[in-house]
Design an enzyme around this catalytic site. Structure first.
Site, PDB file in Angstrom:
ATOM      1  N   PHE A 216       0.859  -1.187   0.000  1.00  0.00           N
ATOM      2  CA  PHE A 216       0.000   0.000   0.000  1.00  0.00           C
ATOM      3  C   PHE A 216       0.891   1.230   0.000  1.00  0.00           C
ATOM      4  CE2 PHE A 216      -4.671   0.339   1.381  1.00  0.00           C
ATOM      5  CZ  PHE A 216      -5.068  -0.629   0.489  1.00  0.00           C
TER       6      PHE A 216
ATOM      7  N   GLN B 299      -8.255  14.112   4.263  1.00  0.00           N
ATOM      8  CA  GLN B 299      -7.582  13.373   3.197  1.00  0.00           C
ATOM      9  C   GLN B 299      -8.440  13.271   1.949  1.00  0.00           C
ATOM     10  OE1 GLN B 299      -6.714   8.883   3.429  1.00  0.00           O
ATOM     11  NE2 GLN B 299      -4.720   9.863   3.411  1.00  0.00           N
TER      12      GLN B 299
ATOM     13  N   HIS C  45      -8.733  11.124  -1.280  1.00  0.00           N
ATOM     14  CA  HIS C  45      -8.254   9.872  -1.871  1.00  0.00           C
ATOM     15  C   HIS C  45      -8.012  10.118  -3.354  1.00  0.00           C
ATOM     16  CE1 HIS C  45      -7.951   5.727  -3.075  1.00  0.00           C
ATOM     17  NE2 HIS C  45      -7.979   5.350  -1.807  1.00  0.00           N
TER      18      HIS C  45
ATOM     19  N   LEU D  92     -15.348   5.096  -4.283  1.00  0.00           N
ATOM     20  CA  LEU D  92     -13.931   4.790  -4.093  1.00  0.00           C
ATOM     21  C   LEU D  92     -13.469   3.658  -5.010  1.00  0.00           C
ATOM     22  CD1 LEU D  92     -11.451   5.346  -2.195  1.00  0.00           C
ATOM     23  CD2 LEU D  92     -12.129   3.262  -1.053  1.00  0.00           C
TER      24      LEU D  92
ATOM     25  N   GLU E 106      -7.036   1.794  -3.131  1.00  0.00           N
ATOM     26  CA  GLU E 106      -5.598   1.879  -3.339  1.00  0.00           C
ATOM     27  C   GLU E 106      -5.029   0.494  -3.678  1.00  0.00           C
ATOM     28  OE1 GLU E 106      -3.787   4.529  -0.610  1.00  0.00           O
ATOM     29  OE2 GLU E 106      -2.010   3.280  -0.386  1.00  0.00           O
TER      30      GLU E 106
ATOM     31  N   ARG F 252      -0.930   9.189  -0.153  1.00  0.00           N
ATOM     32  CA  ARG F 252      -2.148   9.689  -0.808  1.00  0.00           C
ATOM     33  C   ARG F 252      -2.082  11.176  -1.100  1.00  0.00           C
ATOM     34  NH1 ARG F 252      -6.672   6.082   2.382  1.00  0.00           N
ATOM     35  NH2 ARG F 252      -6.145   4.186   1.240  1.00  0.00           N
TER      36      ARG F 252
ATOM     37  N   HIS G  64     -12.137  11.862   1.601  1.00  0.00           N
ATOM     38  CA  HIS G  64     -12.190  10.457   1.979  1.00  0.00           C
ATOM     39  C   HIS G  64     -12.132  10.245   3.483  1.00  0.00           C
ATOM     40  CE1 HIS G  64     -11.640   6.194   1.565  1.00  0.00           C
ATOM     41  NE2 HIS G  64     -10.427   6.204   2.075  1.00  0.00           N
TER      42      HIS G  64
ATOM     43  N   ARG H 169      -3.071  10.176   6.475  1.00  0.00           N
ATOM     44  CA  ARG H 169      -3.221   8.785   6.911  1.00  0.00           C
ATOM     45  C   ARG H 169      -2.731   7.827   5.837  1.00  0.00           C
ATOM     46  NH1 ARG H 169      -6.963   4.740   5.913  1.00  0.00           N
ATOM     47  NH2 ARG H 169      -8.550   6.025   4.926  1.00  0.00           N
TER      48      ARG H 169
HETATM   49  C1  LIG Z   1     -15.306   3.776   0.756  1.00  0.00           C
HETATM   50  C2  LIG Z   1     -14.314   3.692   1.873  1.00  0.00           C
HETATM   51  C3  LIG Z   1     -13.313   2.737   1.840  1.00  0.00           C
HETATM   52  C4  LIG Z   1     -12.367   2.656   2.872  1.00  0.00           C
HETATM   53  N1  LIG Z   1     -11.393   1.700   2.801  1.00  0.00           N
HETATM   54  C5  LIG Z   1     -10.499   1.595   3.822  1.00  0.00           C
HETATM   55  C6  LIG Z   1      -9.498   0.571   3.815  1.00  0.00           C
HETATM   56  O1  LIG Z   1      -9.423  -0.263   2.916  1.00  0.00           O
HETATM   57  N2  LIG Z   1      -8.623   0.529   4.841  1.00  0.00           N
HETATM   58  C7  LIG Z   1      -8.666   1.407   5.886  1.00  0.00           C
HETATM   59  O2  LIG Z   1      -7.847   1.310   6.792  1.00  0.00           O
HETATM   60  N3  LIG Z   1      -9.627   2.378   5.919  1.00  0.00           N
HETATM   61  C8  LIG Z   1     -10.529   2.481   4.920  1.00  0.00           C
HETATM   62  N4  LIG Z   1     -11.494   3.456   4.977  1.00  0.00           N
HETATM   63  C9  LIG Z   1     -11.649   4.249   6.202  1.00  0.00           C
HETATM   64  C10 LIG Z   1     -12.332   3.395   7.276  1.00  0.00           C
HETATM   65  O3  LIG Z   1     -13.220   2.498   6.672  1.00  0.00           O
HETATM   66  C11 LIG Z   1     -13.111   4.254   8.273  1.00  0.00           C
HETATM   67  O4  LIG Z   1     -12.310   5.291   8.761  1.00  0.00           O
HETATM   68  C12 LIG Z   1     -13.583   3.392   9.455  1.00  0.00           C
HETATM   69  O5  LIG Z   1     -14.250   2.239   9.000  1.00  0.00           O
HETATM   70  C13 LIG Z   1     -14.470   4.191  10.388  1.00  0.00           C
HETATM   71  O6  LIG Z   1     -14.986   3.316  11.364  1.00  0.00           O
HETATM   72  P1  LIG Z   1     -15.767   3.886  12.626  1.00  0.00           P
HETATM   73  O7  LIG Z   1     -16.137   2.696  13.439  1.00  0.00           O
HETATM   74  O8  LIG Z   1     -14.965   4.954  13.246  1.00  0.00           O
HETATM   75  O9  LIG Z   1     -17.072   4.581  12.020  1.00  0.00           O
HETATM   76  P2  LIG Z   1     -18.244   4.046  11.069  1.00  0.00           P
HETATM   77  O10 LIG Z   1     -18.010   2.689  10.552  1.00  0.00           O
HETATM   78  O11 LIG Z   1     -18.473   5.123  10.072  1.00  0.00           O
HETATM   79  O12 LIG Z   1     -19.486   3.951  12.040  1.00  0.00           O
HETATM   80  C14 LIG Z   1     -20.093   5.097  12.603  1.00  0.00           C
HETATM   81  C15 LIG Z   1     -21.268   4.678  13.449  1.00  0.00           C
HETATM   82  O13 LIG Z   1     -21.760   5.798  14.165  1.00  0.00           O
HETATM   83  C16 LIG Z   1     -23.166   5.838  14.098  1.00  0.00           C
HETATM   84  N5  LIG Z   1     -23.588   7.243  14.275  1.00  0.00           N
HETATM   85  C17 LIG Z   1     -23.068   8.342  13.712  1.00  0.00           C
HETATM   86  N6  LIG Z   1     -23.707   9.443  14.142  1.00  0.00           N
HETATM   87  C18 LIG Z   1     -24.655   9.029  15.014  1.00  0.00           C
HETATM   88  C19 LIG Z   1     -25.647   9.696  15.802  1.00  0.00           C
HETATM   89  N7  LIG Z   1     -25.810  11.026  15.780  1.00  0.00           N
HETATM   90  N8  LIG Z   1     -26.451   8.942  16.577  1.00  0.00           N
HETATM   91  C20 LIG Z   1     -26.319   7.591  16.600  1.00  0.00           C
HETATM   92  N9  LIG Z   1     -25.395   6.918  15.879  1.00  0.00           N
HETATM   93  C21 LIG Z   1     -24.576   7.632  15.101  1.00  0.00           C
HETATM   94  C22 LIG Z   1     -23.492   5.237  12.758  1.00  0.00           C
HETATM   95  O14 LIG Z   1     -24.800   4.745  12.738  1.00  0.00           O
HETATM   96  C23 LIG Z   1     -22.449   4.123  12.662  1.00  0.00           C
HETATM   97  O15 LIG Z   1     -22.906   2.975  13.307  1.00  0.00           O
HETATM   98  C24 LIG Z   1     -12.440   3.548   3.952  1.00  0.00           C
HETATM   99  C25 LIG Z   1     -13.456   4.500   3.997  1.00  0.00           C
HETATM  100  C26 LIG Z   1     -14.371   4.586   2.962  1.00  0.00           C
HETATM  101  C27 LIG Z   1     -15.404   5.677   3.024  1.00  0.00           C
END
Ligand SMILES: Cc1cc2nc3c(=O)[nH]c(=O)nc-3n(C[C@H](O)[C@H](O)[C@H](O)COP(=O)(O)OP(=O)(O)OC[C@H]3O[C@@H](n4cnc5c(N)ncnc54)[C@H](O)[C@@H]3O)c2cc1C
Length: 550
Positions: free
Chosen positions: A111, A224, A226, A236, A239, A270, A334, A369
């Protein structure tokens, strides 16, 4: 509705935190969508850990510190990289179906910015594999999940967070949920920008909740972009496509990265690749506002095995088959490197409040990142935060709470429901996205940032007259969009003010008027505090342990 620990957000960070809480404590999760619809499910490329024979956690930590232009706190980076291998093995034992090498070991792909192929993956659907395995663990532990509840405010009593106020989306109505500790795991805020890879639910709610409660948001100017998102939709293209050997071409058919990063080429960090693509397009060597991602030379078999979802997305949303045709791509918002300021155990400035995952700024990513480090952050710091929150409440008693915050939240909702308009949330959201993508994208200048600042302030005024047309209680998505918009506007303002303050270029923050990195003045974190007139900036030192800035 009283629990020992309440986790807001059921993505990877939230679920991992809940699973880390010992079974004698009562933990509940609350999410505005069904847990497996959280944005984590969309992660494609993979998750980093130094499990390769010739790799080491120190090398991983070095790449992370360097890739983040030395703005990451190295004590937190060390913890993440050291604990990553054990966490990956634990995920595997929980049932995550990682892709394998011919010898049957967990496969790893190269990566960007990594000195070693360090990214473990499940084809190009890693987030899906992780999130489903985690949800099974959650069900096994019979954790209570409040599904489709929207948190509108934190309950704070005598300097301690003691629960939340939330709107029950299915039945309507506000409720208080009390807890000895609250963990924010609400994910990112990518929907501030119109060109974005993020799910429509990524509206920075948790950051706004903490900010409104007086807690600092850290390093918000670092968003960031992407390098490779599909034209028009911003979907997306992982990568991993470049990790598997994909080329970036301009209109002359030239692999232009040789002029920007001759050694790393397409696998530079990135921010470097996004800036290079931006410059190619700006100087007229783009293809219809994009450049091309060419996978043809990888061959049909490899694309079908390693990048099946990418092929499907390109066919479905760009109308072409990457086995035969290069994909037009351009950079899109991203990931938010900044967020709720925490230490390496997820503790915030407010006793009883913790944060983990993308909504937090621990900070491990610094100014940029590395791909694969965010999923890792959700797992390592989700686990650490759940553990710490559990430890911290052993001697805490649930204190009585007054209804002051509940009442003021009720008034905020009543006002939205009774406003005559004419403004609608979606119109303001569209305008916000456009101005932020135009003025705070991969290139920024004082002038563009100031334009964005006046625009965001004007949008905030318009939002005061916002009208919610649906007056009902059941599944009132119109109301939820209005509440989300209030978060988006507030978080956008911290990005703009942070970017205006930082007069240098570093990682994802590129100022045309200050094009170089300035460690003497700017090797420090920015902190945004909420004031009635807007964000107030303060600064804090960066923790450097073993890697001096170079
Ligand atoms: C398309 C895409 C591909 C990616 N690919 C990669 C990758 O290959 N490798 C990597 O390391 N990272 C990747 N990332 C980044 C990574 O996926 C995210 O940063 C990470 O999954 C975020 O996880 P999280 O648990 O912090 O939040 P999330 O998975 O976004 O979960 C947030 C949670 O909060 C809840 N929530 C939010 N606001 C409220 C509210 N007001 N009240 C109640 N609930 C709420 C939502 O319902 C959800 O359950 C990618 C991101 C994207 C967008």
């Amino acid at each position: 509705m009283t629990h020992d620990i309440l986790v807001v957000g059921a993505g990877l960070a939230g679920m991992r935190a809940a699973i880390a809480v010992p079974p004698d404590l009562n933990v509940a999760l609350l999410s505005k969508v069904h847990p497996i619809r959280s944005h984590s499910v969309a992660a494609q490329g993979g998750i980093n850990a130094a499990i390769g024979a010739e790799d080491s956690w120190e090398a991983h930590a070095y790449d992370t510190a360097k890739g983040g232009l030395y703005l990451g706190d190295q004590d937190a980076i060390e913890a993440m990289c050291k604990e990553a291998p054990q966490d990956i093995l634990e995920l595997e034992r929980m049932g995550v179906i990682f892709s394998r090498t011919a010898e049957g070991r967990i496969a790893q792909r190269p990566f960007g910015g990594a000195g070693y192929p360090r990214t473990c993956y499940a084809a190009d659907r890693t987030g899906h594999a992780l999130l489903h395995a985690m949800y099974e663990q959650l069900m096994k532990r019979r954790c209570k999940v409040y599904e489709e509840w929207y948190v509108t405010a934190l309950l704070v009593e005598e300097g301690r967070c003691c629960g939340v106020v939330a709107w029950d989306m299915i039945h309507g109505g506000l409720q208080m949920l009390r807890a000895k500790a609250v963990i924010l795991a609400t994910g990112g805020s990518g929907r501030i920008f119109s060109t974005s890879t993020n799910a429509v639910i990524n509206t920075g709610d948790g950051m706004a909740l903490a900010y409104r409660a007086g807690i600092a948001l850290e390093d918000m100017e670092f968003v960031q972009f992407h390098p490779t998102t599909l034209k028009d939709t911003g979907i997306l293209i992982t990568e991993g496509a470049r990790g598997e050997g994909g080329y970036l071409l301009n209109t002359l058919g030239e692999r232009f990265m040789k002029r920007y990063a001759p050694e790393q080429m397409e696998l530079a960090t990135r921010s470097t690749v996004s800036l290079a693509i931006g410059q190619e397009i700006q100087e007229g060597r783009g293809v219809d506002g994009c450049v091309l991602l060419d996978l043809r030379h990888l061959g049909r078999a490899k694309i079908l095995e390693r990048l099946p979802q990418i092929r499907e997305l390109a066919m479905e949303f760009a109308g072409l088959d990457p086995i035969e045709t290069p994909i037009p791509i351009r950079p899109g918002a991203h990931y938010q490197m900044g967020g709720v300021r925490t230490n390496a155990w997820g503790e915030t400035e407010l006793p009883g409040l913790f944060a983990a995952g993308e909504c937090a700024c621990v900070s491990v990513h610094g100014a940029n990142r590395l791909g694969g480090n965010s999923l890792l952050e959700t797992i390592v710091f989700g686990r650490r935060t759940g553990t710490k929150a559990a430890e911290s409440i052993r001697t805490v008693q649930l204190s009585p709470v007054s209804e002051t915050i509940l009442k003021s939240e009720q008034q905020r909702i009543d006002k939205l429901l009774s406003n005559p308009g004419p403004e609608r949330a979606w119109q303001i959201r569209d305008d916000l996205g456009k101005t932020m993508s135009l003025n705070l994208g991969i290139f920024r200048t004082k002038q563009s940032i100031q334009e964005a600042l006046s625009a965001v302030q004007a949008l905030k005024r318009r939002a005061e007259d916002m009208c919610v047309q649906d007056k009902g209680r059941v599944f009132n998505t119109d109301l939820i969009h209005a509440l989300e918009l209030q978060c988006l506007l507030e978080i956008a303002e911290t990005i703009v003010v942070g970017a205006l303050g930082r007069e240098e270029s570093r990682g994802a923050h590129y100022r045309g008027d200050f094009p170089t990195r300035n460690d003497t003045a700017w090797l420090r974190h920015s902190l945004s505090y909420r004031r009635p007139e807007g964000p107030h900036l303060a600064y804090a030192p960066v923790t450097i342990t073993r890697f001096p800035p170079a």
